[in-house]
Design a protein around this motif. Structure first.
Motif, PDB file in Angstrom:
ATOM      1  N   GLY A 117      10.069  -0.298  -2.787  1.00  0.00           N
ATOM      2  CA  GLY A 117       9.800  -1.208  -3.902  1.00  0.00           C
ATOM      3  C   GLY A 117      10.658  -2.453  -3.742  1.00  0.00           C
ATOM      4  O   GLY A 117      10.714  -3.040  -2.642  1.00  0.00           O
ATOM      5  N   GLY A 124       5.998   2.197  -2.899  1.00  0.00           N
ATOM      6  CA  GLY A 124       5.800   1.731  -1.526  1.00  0.00           C
ATOM      7  C   GLY A 124       7.088   1.212  -0.935  1.00  0.00           C
ATOM      8  O   GLY A 124       8.168   1.418  -1.495  1.00  0.00           O
ATOM      9  N   GLY A 125       6.977   0.521   0.194  1.00  0.00           N
ATOM     10  CA  GLY A 125       8.174  -0.026   0.822  1.00  0.00           C
ATOM     11  C   GLY A 125       7.870  -0.693   2.136  1.00  0.00           C
ATOM     12  O   GLY A 125       6.697  -0.894   2.496  1.00  0.00           O
ATOM     13  N   LYS A 185      -0.250  -1.987   5.172  1.00  0.00           N
ATOM     14  CA  LYS A 185      -1.059  -3.127   4.721  1.00  0.00           C
ATOM     15  C   LYS A 185      -0.622  -4.458   5.320  1.00  0.00           C
ATOM     16  O   LYS A 185      -1.282  -5.487   5.089  1.00  0.00           O
ATOM     17  CB  LYS A 185      -0.988  -3.225   3.186  1.00  0.00           C
ATOM     18  N   GLY A 186       0.498  -4.478   6.037  1.00  0.00           N
ATOM     19  CA  GLY A 186       0.943  -5.739   6.617  1.00  0.00           C
ATOM     20  C   GLY A 186       1.858  -5.492   7.797  1.00  0.00           C
ATOM     21  O   GLY A 186       2.482  -4.428   7.907  1.00  0.00           O
ATOM     22  N   PHE A 187       1.902  -6.469   8.687  1.00  0.00           N
ATOM     23  CA  PHE A 187       2.722  -6.395   9.895  1.00  0.00           C
ATOM     24  C   PHE A 187       3.289  -7.770  10.169  1.00  0.00           C
ATOM     25  O   PHE A 187       2.596  -8.778  10.028  1.00  0.00           O
ATOM     26  CB  PHE A 187       1.850  -5.954  11.081  1.00  0.00           C
ATOM     27  N   GLU A 188       4.558  -7.820  10.574  1.00  0.00           N
ATOM     28  CA  GLU A 188       5.105  -9.104  11.010  1.00  0.00           C
ATOM     29  C   GLU A 188       6.130  -8.878  12.107  1.00  0.00           C
ATOM     30  O   GLU A 188       6.805  -7.858  12.152  1.00  0.00           O
ATOM     31  CB  GLU A 188       5.701  -9.889   9.833  1.00  0.00           C
ATOM     32  N   PHE A 246       6.339 -13.749   8.196  1.00  0.00           N
ATOM     33  CA  PHE A 246       5.846 -14.683   7.176  1.00  0.00           C
ATOM     34  C   PHE A 246       6.883 -15.743   6.822  1.00  0.00           C
ATOM     35  O   PHE A 246       6.522 -16.873   6.468  1.00  0.00           O
ATOM     36  CB  PHE A 246       5.366 -13.922   5.940  1.00  0.00           C
ATOM     37  N   ALA A 280       4.444  -3.255   6.027  1.00  0.00           N
ATOM     38  CA  ALA A 280       4.402  -2.947   4.592  1.00  0.00           C
ATOM     39  C   ALA A 280       3.601  -1.671   4.361  1.00  0.00           C
ATOM     40  O   ALA A 280       2.486  -1.538   4.871  1.00  0.00           O
ATOM     41  CB  ALA A 280       3.753  -4.103   3.846  1.00  0.00           C
ATOM     42  N   VAL A 281       4.196  -0.752   3.593  1.00  0.00           N
ATOM     43  CA  VAL A 281       3.541   0.521   3.269  1.00  0.00           C
ATOM     44  C   VAL A 281       3.190   0.527   1.790  1.00  0.00           C
ATOM     45  O   VAL A 281       4.051   0.290   0.943  1.00  0.00           O
ATOM     46  CB  VAL A 281       4.481   1.703   3.587  1.00  0.00           C
ATOM     47  N   GLY A 315       2.552 -12.989  11.662  1.00  0.00           N
ATOM     48  CA  GLY A 315       2.395 -11.920  10.687  1.00  0.00           C
ATOM     49  C   GLY A 315       0.949 -11.821  10.227  1.00  0.00           C
ATOM     50  O   GLY A 315       0.189 -12.788  10.327  1.00  0.00           O
ATOM     51  N   PHE A 316       0.594 -10.624   9.763  1.00  0.00           N
ATOM     52  CA  PHE A 316      -0.771 -10.349   9.300  1.00  0.00           C
ATOM     53  C   PHE A 316      -0.675  -9.421   8.105  1.00  0.00           C
ATOM     54  O   PHE A 316       0.121  -8.484   8.106  1.00  0.00           O
ATOM     55  CB  PHE A 316      -1.566  -9.666  10.424  1.00  0.00           C
ATOM     56  N   GLU A 317      -1.502  -9.653   7.095  1.00  0.00           N
ATOM     57  CA  GLU A 317      -1.569  -8.699   5.992  1.00  0.00           C
ATOM     58  C   GLU A 317      -2.973  -8.672   5.422  1.00  0.00           C
ATOM     59  O   GLU A 317      -3.683  -9.662   5.443  1.00  0.00           O
ATOM     60  CB  GLU A 317      -0.531  -9.016   4.909  1.00  0.00           C
ATOM     61  N   ILE A 318      -3.344  -7.510   4.942  1.00  0.00           N
ATOM     62  CA  ILE A 318      -4.675  -7.317   4.371  1.00  0.00           C
ATOM     63  C   ILE A 318      -4.522  -6.993   2.884  1.00  0.00           C
ATOM     64  O   ILE A 318      -3.592  -6.292   2.487  1.00  0.00           O
ATOM     65  CB  ILE A 318      -5.446  -6.203   5.103  1.00  0.00           C
ATOM     66  N   GLY A 331      -1.201  -6.765   0.945  1.00  0.00           N
ATOM     67  CA  GLY A 331      -0.255  -6.892   2.041  1.00  0.00           C
ATOM     68  C   GLY A 331       1.159  -6.492   1.676  1.00  0.00           C
ATOM     69  O   GLY A 331       1.383  -5.410   1.104  1.00  0.00           O
ATOM     70  N   PHE A 332       2.116  -7.361   2.025  1.00  0.00           N
ATOM     71  CA  PHE A 332       3.523  -7.038   1.780  1.00  0.00           C
ATOM     72  C   PHE A 332       3.815  -6.866   0.291  1.00  0.00           C
ATOM     73  O   PHE A 332       4.701  -6.105  -0.080  1.00  0.00           O
ATOM     74  CB  PHE A 332       4.435  -8.092   2.413  1.00  0.00           C
ATOM     75  N   ALA A 337       2.073  -5.268  -1.727  1.00  0.00           N
ATOM     76  CA  ALA A 337       1.743  -3.885  -2.095  1.00  0.00           C
ATOM     77  C   ALA A 337       2.973  -2.993  -2.029  1.00  0.00           C
ATOM     78  O   ALA A 337       3.063  -1.986  -2.751  1.00  0.00           O
ATOM     79  CB  ALA A 337       0.650  -3.331  -1.181  1.00  0.00           C
ATOM     80  N   SER A 338       3.931  -3.370  -1.200  1.00  0.00           N
ATOM     81  CA  SER A 338       5.139  -2.532  -1.084  1.00  0.00           C
ATOM     82  C   SER A 338       5.962  -2.564  -2.366  1.00  0.00           C
ATOM     83  O   SER A 338       6.817  -1.705  -2.586  1.00  0.00           O
ATOM     84  CB  SER A 338       5.987  -2.991   0.106  1.00  0.00           C
ATOM     85  N   LEU A 339       5.708  -3.555  -3.209  1.00  0.00           N
ATOM     86  CA  LEU A 339       6.444  -3.685  -4.479  1.00  0.00           C
ATOM     87  C   LEU A 339       5.693  -3.052  -5.637  1.00  0.00           C
ATOM     88  O   LEU A 339       6.216  -2.967  -6.750  1.00  0.00           O
ATOM     89  CB  LEU A 339       6.673  -5.175  -4.792  1.00  0.00           C
ATOM     90  N   SER A 340       4.492  -2.630  -5.399  1.00  0.00           N
ATOM     91  CA  SER A 340       3.639  -2.135  -6.473  1.00  0.00           C
ATOM     92  C   SER A 340       3.820  -0.626  -6.650  1.00  0.00           C
ATOM     93  O   SER A 340       4.626   0.009  -5.968  1.00  0.00           O
ATOM     94  CB  SER A 340       2.184  -2.479  -6.133  1.00  0.00           C
TER      95      SER A 340
END
Lengths: 364, 364, 364, 364
Positions: free
Chosen positions: A161, A202-203, A239-242, A247, A294-295, B240-243, B246-247, B249-252
């Motif tokens: 989070g 998430g995290g 959901k994301g990669f960097e 970014f 990002a998970v 970087g890439f996110e769908i 993305g990133f 979502a890790s805070l949600s």
């Protein structure tokens, strides 16, 4: 290759199995002959992913004992396919009868239904996180191979989070895989609060790969960071990669983001910073390779959710059974495994980059 | 496939060419027969990437006229390979003699040198952004194919440095490809200020793919978002890439991030939100597919930079010639093209997902 | 894919296992969802290859019971990988200790040694004919899939040594798989005479594939007959492949070898002869596909042979244990399986040949 | 890869172009950096295939001048894709208007029509023998690469119709590529007699590959002889392939067919015969690799033939224009090129077979 369950061009991994089928496993083709390998090498990796070991992990009890069926003779790889079998011991199929015709939000139930018109709904079937156990078994073989070259990957929890690490003192010492003890304590509270409500967190996972010499990876479409992105984004909840500054680089300027080269005049060249994350133009530049992913929060939550059945009738669903309130800690070794697979694969085509290297081998 | 310049399993694209060689181009194998296609279809896409058209783009003058050499007969594709040739008309090779043995920071000069021991240093050779013209030509064919299925991708500038759009009114109406006019004006100032110092800017590109029905993409390693990540991260400056979220979502939390399904009881199923970005478990869920990628600041800047030569002697380098102070606007069509290639490829294996669909075809 | 043990682009089969390891097996990725499948479907194919069933086959006792581990749910394929396991029950490893450091002539012992520097010498390890059991399991799945399209392949013994069939009355009715009873009797005598001397025989297998509609296969490198040749020549003892009139065609003239087309004026087109063997320009022409392959005499013979050990010391070798005096009859189902794999693979990309067919599917 | 026009895993060749389109050509990806290469290296190979040079070849006048567009810098390969363009200069499209809707027997007109519903009928379009010029260009690069390893392939005419060579004195000294002068004279008569009737001849090509050390090739599906069969059978007119004793081996016995190993006790191992044709278990055994392929009589003959139009109406067809009465002599270099491609590809993965070899490279 068709179907989506085959990965890698030189170190080729094919995985199979559903969450509640008889077994899951993998077949690795292309592992060089001459590598010492046994089940003992796999178990520490399997254990890092195995459920039932922490306050924050599902209590599903799986021994996850990998069995090597082929490709190893008297403790050494022979160059032929390495098949690894992991039997499913804990198959509480009855837990899942209520989701046979209802789609769990955030899961792949609906999309599998649309794609195939049939699906093994028990525990998510093929789309279950359990599938990643086979990746970890394959990744452990890749890691052993890479250790022969002095290469090692290490993934850890960077954030849960909003709680981000600010130090790197305690890697793997705690059950969140967070190298910062203070962050670990705060993140634990954060998760407990969500879990109490039947919710999930998430995290972000960070992975550092050390020991990669310059020149690994291909140009254009198969850039090393593109393959790492492919590999890591193929993990269910990512959901994301960097890579490198990722970014953040979009906020920087060329003069700040470019890494200056430094040298000693004797052919030794380094970079005085590593905004690139160890890859330039898709090819390793000799610095540590650093990436993050990002998970999303675990989609299986115990709160009631709105959904539909297969006919489109609206339904409320309460997912029963045991679920991780956060999968980030257990996913670290999966991320690391995917990185190991990519780097191992790239290493195996590296000898063919330059004519001179190949002729040197055959001159011997 | 080896070498890194071949992409796609069903709609297979092979690109070739260096910045200052005779020509660049691509060969597409696997495009279905029966698609109306001519050079006219490609030109609008080429023009969106072409240099020399804006205050913020290099003045290099390339007509970028694509010539279809094969695979099209009387205006229709025949199912055989489509070769497209783009000649290099503006080859000021003398501009680059000063970088023959010096590595430009932030570029692939050093890594190509390490990998191959030889490189065409003129304009970056194969690692030049010019290579993406061939991707755009191929992407235009994919886009034409996708339009037959009612699918279209659209990429635009989401941010330049810290300036982020907050509306979507003006897509492509300005030379930054920013759909928000106020953001466009602010971003223009931001770029001009950097350019004045001889510096450069980065940004974020967003891409929306509309019209994808549920069920597209593969499970496990070749998830549709993993392939999109692979494709987009293979563009030189992307970090970087996110769908979907993305990133973020890790805070949600799971309850906030899961998209509820809704339905009408007649088999029509939708989602009431789209945190997933249109893909669940690697397979399209029927919502718009939305992804973003981070573009680093143009590494070619006119400020003096620290670097070394090929022997590791430290050197100052000032890169001469014409360079984009920001490549984000011109990169939008490259991102869109890579998305088109991925979706087109996925569409071509979709008919083989279910036995019934295949038998239906052959029963006709 | 690396390593050599992965076959097929759409219907992708990965096999694993050594003759005297724990198990052999295969993983099939890309089989469409919706095919009825169970172990019962595989057993008749396994039985045709299984040892110990005839006067002319090794007495090695293997039950060869295939176990489907994944990819099938409630009797129907789900589109996910189908893993099939075949345990090795009869592992008389002691039989093989005498060949640990000696190369059997006609076998792959020496070449594996040179390639890998290590090998599982027990029963030939990975190079054993036992590996083909996994192919047959996969081929049985392909055959079931093809039966949905009305396609079937049938392989039988065309000749044993100099004894060639001249009728096709009795397919599979005898233990040499020779459809001509007289030839069967003569061939039996021929084999017995060789066996008595401790020697072995070869032969030719013919395969006919019925029900393939025109238009299957690809042009240029992946011609359907090129893929069949690849598939069939990958069977250990096969030394030659021919389609249609094959080598005889080299003796013919264009006017005799060309097959005239005939038609009814209503779009129905046939050929009045089939010298082509059902494939023209790499693409099926609607006639039966007919090919033959040459099988060398079993290299395992009980006569004393000249060879060397791994250090190059000359040695006499007498191969002990149980060996087929001819493998042609048991190899028929292996040839048929490889043909099934090729045709199934080709069928799965056929729907993407023409734009119209694809749009028709998605319009539904 | 889809479409059929991409070949090879490590040394990947993609060809394009139709007989009467603007150009044909190829793109090679994966050629190692550091190979000296220029158009001069290609021309001798192109000339061996070029029409218009012999009494027995079509008079079509094509200069077949290959132009290297990329991948070579200052005379040396850079490791990036090598694109080679061959323009079509002689496009007498009017010659072919009479076959726009009629199927030539023995050609791929009908099967392309069935597969794609559209075809470039001019000169056979993509299915024309002209496509092989691109293979030869690629093969010439592979041959240059192989010469670095001391490997060379040589193909020649073994038979024309019933006339078989019995000596090997005169390779390439005559325009039938027959190394036996007496056979050459007889074969010339045989061809002239057929040509006089408007008919055509077939034959057999033999290829010998020298200098391949033991250990090249993969086990199971990608055996080196299986890949050679695939490669050679993908040439339009080839109807059969055999390695070593080939179909003759089916008549032999194990004791006669097995090649005894011989050695000097110092690790040097040879075979005292070469029935295997240089490959055992799919892996090179150090002897010369020898294979043969059967070439059918040229299907284009000037005699009247029975056929149908696209609607199935029966028609008589007389094929006009210039045609080879036999294509065997010109096909030799095509066969050789395909062999070069296979061996070059296999060489590039050889360094990754054994862990020790790879670590040796990276230790340097």
């Amino acid at each position: 290759m068709a179907g989506g369950s085959v990965f890698g061009r030189n170190f080729t991994v094919s995985t199979f199995g559903e969450s509640h089928g008889k077994a899951i496993g993998c077949v690795i083709d292309g592992c060089p002959a001459g590598l010492k390998l046994s089940e003992e090498d796999l178990i520490p990796y399997m254990d890092r992913r195995r459920p039932g070991q922490s306050e924050f992990a599902t209590a599903r009890s799986e021994s996850d004992t990998p069995e090597i069926l082929s490709g190893v003779f008297e403790g050494t790889t022979t160059g032929t396919p390495i098949a690894i079998l992991i039997k499913n011991s804990d198959q509480h199929s009855s837990d899942y009868s209520n989701i046979a015709d209802v789609f769990r939000p955030g899961h792949a139930d609906y999309t599998y239904h649309e794609k195939y018109s049939i699906r093994d709904y028990r525990g998510g079937g093929r789309s279950s996180g359990r599938e990643t156990a086979a990746r970890v078994a394959a990744g452990a073989v890749a890691a052993k191979l890479l250790s022969s070259f002095g290469i090692s990957a290490k993934a850890y929890t960077r954030s849960i989070g909003p709680v981000i690490i600010s130090s790197y003192d305690e890697a793997e010492a705690n059950d969140l895989n967070m190298p910062d003890h203070d962050a670990y304590l705060k993140a634990s509270e954060y998760i407990r609060a969500l879990r109490e409500k039947g919710d999930s967190a998430g995290g972000v996972i960070e992975c550092v790969i050390k020991g990669v010499t310059p020149g690994l990876g291909d140009p254009v479409f198969d850039k090393l960071d593109a393959l790492l992105a492919h590999a890591v984004m193929s993990i269910g909840a990512v959901k994301g990669f960097e890579i490198g500054d990722g970014f953040e680089a979009s906020l920087s300027s060329g003069s700040a983001n470019n890494d200056p080269f430094t040298g000693d005049g004797n052919g030794n060249i380094n970079k005085s910073s590593n905004h690139s994350g160890g890859i330039l133009g898709g090819i390793s530049d000799g610095s540590d390779i650093i990436f993050r992913c990002a998970v999303k929060p675990t989609p299986s939550i115990s709160m009631s959710q709105k959904t539909t059945d297969t006919k489109g009738n609206e339904r409320d669903i309460i997912i029963q059974g045991r679920h991780d309130p956060v999968i980030v800690p257990r996913a670290c070794v999966v991320v690391e495994s995917m990185a190991d697979l990519v780097i191992a694969d790239a290493m195996l085509s590296r000898p063919a980059d330059r004519l001179k290297d190949i002729t040197d081998i055959f001159r011997k």
